[in-house]
Design a protein around this motif. Structure first.
Motif: not given
Lengths: 52, 282
Positions: B188-195, B223-228, B278-281
């Motif tokens: 869910k974290w992965l699919d929430r934001d492209m960053a 594209p973003p939905d290549r893998v979910k 988690w948030e990125g640097p």
């Protein structure tokens, strides 16, 4: 060394070497033991292929 | 490669080795091809599927200069699939059937996914189909062209599932739950934001996959939905479709059903799963 003795020695060496190789590559005889958790928890190994 | 705490990821390059290691009780859990897990259950192996690894994420590639532009053009060609018991083989079976073709119309060869790019490059095969990122690698390196993505032929395609030995659910349920929760929440974290996807490409490429992060960034965005990585709960109708196709394709005998090989108790309500914070640097 007689020819017969050389053949037997060669065969024994070959069987030992191929067995060790098989044990190492397929049966993981020489892999380090699986890591145990900090509180003595048994290891939990998860297999994967590097695909998606 | 070591994991966090007691979780230890163990990497393989081919499905047969992974299967044998699992059968030898040297793995507590494994990501495995869905039809392969069902087939093992049919053979009496006490295996339970507890969650999915991802949805979609498989692409069929041909060479850029190939004369194959449609699925129908594959007739008479040589196609590499990861395994006889893979959904990549079943998607071909399904796509051919929908187009009045047969799986006998192509020559199928089994090949470990990491070997596929070189096989396509050297023209040993005419097309390859596997989970990413090996397909995208051919595209990035300039000699591969997408014939189709699974999302366009079999939407919500299932490739890998998370499976555990049945007795482990009794003896180490909390550990299995922790693993499933981690996959669900990080998905869910992965699919929430492209960053987040870009961040994941960087650390998983370096720490786990030992693959070029640029390649993983490509896979996760083009594209973003290549893998979910969401909607990973086990849905009975999805598996019944795999079972039916597997029987038709002759790789399953129909002696194991959803209730035999699936345990849905680890995530009962997908909507209740909360992504990690988690948030990125910066």
């Amino acid at each position: 060394m007689s020819h017969r003795r050389s053949v037997i020695l060669g065969m024994v060496t070959w069987v030992a070497a191929i067995s060790l190789l098989h044990g190492s590559m397929n049966l993981r005889w020489f892999d380090p033991p699986a890591k145990w958790g900090p509180n003595g928890a048994p290891p939990f190994r998860v297999g994967f292929l590097p695909v998606t | 490669m070591t994991g966090d705490g007691t979780m230890e990821p163990v990497r393989f390059n081919g499905w047969p080795e992974l299967k044998e290691t699992f059968l030898a009780n040297n793995l507590e859990a494994t990501f495995i091809l869905a039809p392969l897990a069902i087939s093992l259950r049919e053979q009496g192996v006490p295996i339970k599927i507890v969650y999915l690894g991802h949805r979609d994420g498989t692409t069929m590639m041909v060479r850029k200069d190939s004369t194959v532009f449609r699925i129908e053009d594959l007739r008479g060609r040589t196609v590499a699939v990861p395994n006889r018991f893979s959904n990549q083989r079943l998607i071909l079976f399904k796509a051919f059937k929908e187009r009045g073709m047969s799986i006998q119309d192509v020559k199928l060869v089994e090949m470990p996914p990491p070997d596929m790019p070189a096989a396509l490059y050297s023209r040993s095969v005419d097309a390859v189909i596997s989970g990413e990122p090996f397909m995208a690698q051919t595209e990035m390196d300039g000699y591969g062209r997408v014939l189709f993505m699974t999302k366009d032929v079999w939407p919500e395609f299932i490739s890998c599932v998370l499976a555990v030995p049945e007795d482990l659910i009794r003896t180490r349920r909390a550990d299995v739950q922790r693993l499933v929760d981690g996959i669900a929440r990080s998905g869910k974290w992965l699919d929430r934001d492209m960053a987040h996807r870009m961040q994941a490409a960087d650390f998983s490429g370096k720490q786990y996959y030992h693959q070029d992060p640029k390649l993983l960034r490509f896979v996760l965005s083009k594209p973003p939905d290549r893998v979910k990585y969401t909607n990973l709960s086990l849905v009975r109708k999805d598996f019944e479709e795999i079972e039916a196709l597997g029987r038709e394709a002759g790789i399953l005998n129909g002696s194991a059903h959803f209730k035999d090989y699936a345990d849905t108790s680890f995530v009962r309500d997908e909507t209740a799963v909360r992504p990690f914070d988690w948030e990125g640097p910066p």
